[in-house]
Design an enzyme around this catalytic site. Sequence first.
Site, PDB file in Angstrom:
ATOM      1  N   SER A   8      36.295 -38.416   8.269  1.00 25.82           N
ATOM      2  CA  SER A   8      36.217 -36.989   7.961  1.00 25.82           C
ATOM      3  C   SER A   8      35.353 -36.273   8.983  1.00 25.82           C
ATOM      4  O   SER A   8      34.714 -36.903   9.833  1.00 25.82           O
ATOM      5  CB  SER A   8      35.636 -36.780   6.549  1.00 25.82           C
ATOM      6  OG  SER A   8      34.244 -37.058   6.550  1.00 25.82           O
ATOM      7  N   SER A  57      32.599 -34.452   8.398  1.00 27.15           N
ATOM      8  CA  SER A  57      31.306 -34.048   7.857  1.00 27.15           C
ATOM      9  C   SER A  57      30.157 -34.237   8.840  1.00 27.15           C
ATOM     10  O   SER A  57      29.084 -33.652   8.655  1.00 27.15           O
ATOM     11  CB  SER A  57      31.002 -34.821   6.569  1.00 27.15           C
ATOM     12  OG  SER A  57      30.775 -36.191   6.843  1.00 27.15           O
ATOM     13  N   LYS A  92      25.630 -40.106   7.098  1.00 25.45           N
ATOM     14  CA  LYS A  92      24.948 -38.820   7.185  1.00 25.45           C
ATOM     15  C   LYS A  92      23.692 -38.997   8.046  1.00 25.45           C
ATOM     16  O   LYS A  92      23.389 -40.084   8.516  1.00 25.45           O
ATOM     17  CB  LYS A  92      24.542 -38.301   5.796  1.00 25.45           C
ATOM     18  CG  LYS A  92      25.678 -38.198   4.776  1.00 25.45           C
ATOM     19  CD  LYS A  92      26.707 -37.148   5.124  1.00 25.45           C
ATOM     20  CE  LYS A  92      27.822 -37.108   4.086  1.00 25.45           C
ATOM     21  NZ  LYS A  92      28.929 -36.198   4.462  1.00 25.45           N
ATOM     22  N   SER A 129      30.169 -30.620   4.266  1.00 26.79           N
ATOM     23  CA  SER A 129      29.596 -31.940   4.030  1.00 26.79           C
ATOM     24  C   SER A 129      29.059 -32.020   2.610  1.00 26.79           C
ATOM     25  O   SER A 129      28.186 -31.233   2.222  1.00 26.79           O
ATOM     26  CB  SER A 129      28.461 -32.221   5.030  1.00 26.79           C
ATOM     27  OG  SER A 129      27.813 -33.441   4.729  1.00 26.79           O
TER      28      SER A 129
END
Length: 311
Positions: free
Chosen positions: A89, A91, A146, A259
Amino acid sequence: MAGYFSIFLVLLTLTSGLIWLIDHLVYAPKRQARIALAQGANSAMLDDETIAQIAPQPAIAETAQSIFPMIAAITIFRSFFYEPFQIPSGSMMPTLLVGDFILVEKFAYGVKDPVWRTQLMDVSDPERGDAVVFKYPLDTNVDFIKRVIGLPGDTVVYRNKQLYIKPKCEAEQTETSGLNCNEFNKLETQLINQDEFFSEGVAEARLTENLANVSHDILINPARPEQKMAYYQQPGTRIDEWVVPQDSYFVMGDNRDNSKDGRFWGFVDKEKLVGKAVFIWMSFEFEQDPDSILPSWVPTGVRFERLGSIQ
């Protein structure tokens, strides 16, 4: 899926190793005895074909013997050193793009067993700014990536798309990791461009954010409002403020308006950390034309310029 694959590798390694060991200790000596007996009854040396007919090695034992060293090496390397991941993705844009294949340093924060993920040895703690892979707190079968924003004891505020951090400090300490103690530090940002990335037809701003001693790029969509009503509400704090518990970390994606991160579900326990993302080893483009006959998962190009260390 990554967790199931780890279990599969461990089981395959143990099974092939056990089959090879039993054959080596129990059945191989019996085959050697038959070969020696046949050799004693013949004056000429037996050739390999004849030996194979007299004392054939079972196919399952032969297969286990051939694959065990390779499977064992892959299992050890993947479980304790480096594991490949694919970015699914956007994010973490612009740092990581869809189609990037990365290596995650598994031993960065400690050595864990590959099945039950029990901590076997401590190595170090995550630092503010690390790009980390972890087990998603709401579904531990899923791996997320992250960036570490808040360390244990830090107070993090995200307000008007601006980060503020009040670090945890020891007594009489005035500064830590480039942040002033006993006050909220507004993280400096610098606009890079606003014509490189688009979301829903809106140009996103690419900025460089100085996260303590680590600089990295982020994306901000000026047209998208903050989803504060969906934020994780920690008892005793304001809706856009979080105090990081002990042995936990507060993480956010670099693509701030696209996100689902700690702002929405809270904190990452240290035991859920998988490792540190350190290197992009391959990067594919998936930009298919609307009239293309190729499936969407077929790459259309390779982004060689993206290969290298992750900032």
